[in-house]
Design an enzyme around this catalytic site. Structure first.
Site, short mmCIF file in Angstrom:
data_model
loop_
_atom_site.label_atom_id
_atom_site.label_comp_id
_atom_site.label_asym_id
_atom_site.label_seq_id
_atom_site.Cartn_x
_atom_site.Cartn_y
_atom_site.Cartn_z
N ARG A 1 -6.98 -0.39 -7.05
CA ARG A 1 -7.34 0.69 -6.11
C ARG A 1 -7.43 1.98 -6.93
O ARG A 1 -6.56 2.26 -7.74
CB ARG A 1 -6.30 0.84 -4.99
N ASN B 1 -5.20 12.40 0.13
CA ASN B 1 -4.31 11.60 0.99
C ASN B 1 -5.19 10.88 2.01
O ASN B 1 -6.42 11.03 2.02
CB ASN B 1 -3.26 12.50 1.66
N LYS B 2 -4.56 10.09 2.85
CA LYS B 2 -5.28 9.26 3.82
C LYS B 2 -6.36 10.06 4.56
O LYS B 2 -6.13 11.21 4.94
CB LYS B 2 -4.26 8.67 4.81
N GLN C 1 -2.10 2.60 9.94
CA GLN C 1 -0.82 2.69 9.23
C GLN C 1 0.21 3.47 10.05
O GLN C 1 1.41 3.24 9.93
CB GLN C 1 -1.00 3.36 7.86
N ARG D 1 0.86 -1.18 0.00
CA ARG D 1 0.00 0.00 0.00
C ARG D 1 0.90 1.24 0.00
O ARG D 1 2.13 1.13 0.14
CB ARG D 1 -1.02 0.02 1.16
N GLY D 2 0.25 2.41 -0.13
CA GLY D 2 1.01 3.64 -0.34
C GLY D 2 1.11 3.85 -1.84
O GLY D 2 1.51 2.93 -2.57
N ALA D 3 0.73 5.06 -2.30
CA ALA D 3 0.58 5.26 -3.75
C ALA D 3 1.81 4.88 -4.58
O ALA D 3 1.69 4.13 -5.56
CB ALA D 3 0.16 6.72 -4.03
N ASP E 1 -1.69 10.84 -2.40
CA ASP E 1 -2.11 9.79 -3.33
C ASP E 1 -2.36 10.33 -4.72
O ASP E 1 -2.16 9.64 -5.72
CB ASP E 1 -3.35 9.07 -2.79
#
Ligand code: MRU
Length: 353
Positions: A95, A251-252, A200, A52-54, A241
């Protein structure tokens, strides 16, 4: 093809015929690696957030397409390019919010079009995926240098979610800035938010900071107002992201209220991201597809139901921070500030020139 991803810590390792992913759903309790040469399992690993993480998703997607090309070179009877295109769509759909996944897959598909044979597609895509991986960790070191220059000596900084080595090809974006600033002695302490609902911050950022020997304090997401108001934080750094042409930042979930709170308390709010996260085809953040994940992630904790039976949950994975809350965007090409519509496009034009 040499093993890539093993010289500097990376959550992704390319072996030449398979991909190894550090299973981030198991951290920090277990450091397990998952290995596959089936691109469909890469799609599943992205969807289930094993990776995960762009930027890391983009790299995994690129290796996924290279693996699809390898498989299709053995199985496709004449329809190689069409089948490769379909695999690309499947990977891109894993995603929706991060820009890097579609960016990486499209970059590989573009390379595939100039190859002269199926064998050449396979070797060119593999080489391009490794290049994207290497570039990403190298760019993060540049982002780190630019970003660290923004941090006053003796600062305490705050970060949200995980924008570290685990979320990228290596080193990290926001956490890369923090790593560089720490080695320059600019930082005294890092506050990491837990980052509900998948933690996270508590599981991944805290793990990385502890491993790197950087003093870290975990706070609940709802503590940020109190921390900022009390003057305990001199700068906020987050990853991204997707960043649109006007400088809006996805973003998150929880980034937007953090940015508003930072502005309210006069604390600078910085976004660190490689240019592969820029999506100048979108005019504003309103156009960004925001992923909604399964309600169970909110209704349960560590697989056990915690919410009242009968209640439903809404689980936006990301939010959009309007550009007016963003003091600067730090990329591998340099630092840009408002007016973003002009400065971001100038940044990308400089890249082409
Ligand atoms: O849902 P996740 O864990 O993939 O979300 C990750 C983030 O929002 C990160 O901050 C972002 O991808 C930048 S990572 C360098």
């Amino acid at each position: 093809m040499a093993l890539y991803g093993a010289d500097e810590f990376s959550p992704i390792i390319w072996t030449g015929s398979s991909v190894r992913l550090m299973d981030q759903t198991r951290l920090p309790m277990e450091e397990l690696w998952f290995e596959t040469s089936d691109y469909r399992e890469i799609v599943g690993a992205i969807r289930d957030m094993m990776v995960r993480g762009a930027p890391a998703i983009g790299i995994a997607g690129a290796y996924g397409l290279a693996l699809a090309a390898m498989e299709l070179s053995r199985t496709a009877n004449g329809g190689f390019s069409d089948e490769l295109g379909k695999a690309g769509i499947e990977i891109k759909n894993a995603r929706p919010t991060g820009a890097n996944l579609a960016w990486a897959v499209d970059r590989l598909l573009c390379v595939s079009r100039s190859a002269q044979s199926v064998e050449e597609v396979v070797s060119d895509l593999t080489a391009e995926a490794v290049k994207i991986h290497k570039e990403d960790s190298a760019f993060n070191h540049e982002i780190g240098k630019y970003g660290a220059s923004l941090i006053p000596w003796g600062s305490q900084v705050l970060t949200h979610c995980n924008a570290g080595a685990l979320a990228t090809g290596g080193y990290g974006t926001a956490l890369g800035v923090i790593r560089t600033a720490w080695s320059d002695n600019r930082i005294e302490r890092v506050f990491a938010t837990e980052t509900r609902p998948l933690l996270q911050g508590a599981r991944l950022t805290a793990w990385e900071l502890v491993q790197s020997g950087i003093p870290a304090t975990l706070v609940s997401d709802s503590s940020v107002g109190q921390l900022l108001r009390k003057g305990m934080v001199q700068a906020v750094f987050v990853g991204a992201d997707r960043i649109t042409a006007n400088g809006d930042v996805a973003n998150k979930i929880g980034t937007y209220p953090l940015a508003v709170m930072a502005k309210e308390t006069g604390v600078p709010f910085y976004v660190a991201a490689p240019t592969s996260t820029l999506d100048l085809s979108l005019s504003t953040g309103d156009e960004i597809p925001i992923e909604e994940r399964d309600a169970s992630e909110v209704l349960e904790f560590a697989g056990k139901r915690t919410a009242a039976i009968g209640v439903d949950a809404l689980n936006f994975a990301f939010d959009v921070t309007p550009n007016r809350y963003v003091n600067a965007i730090i990329t591998e090409k340099g630092i840009v500030r408002s007016p973003y519509r002009r400065t971001l496009s100038a940044l990308l034009e400089a890249e082409v020139a």
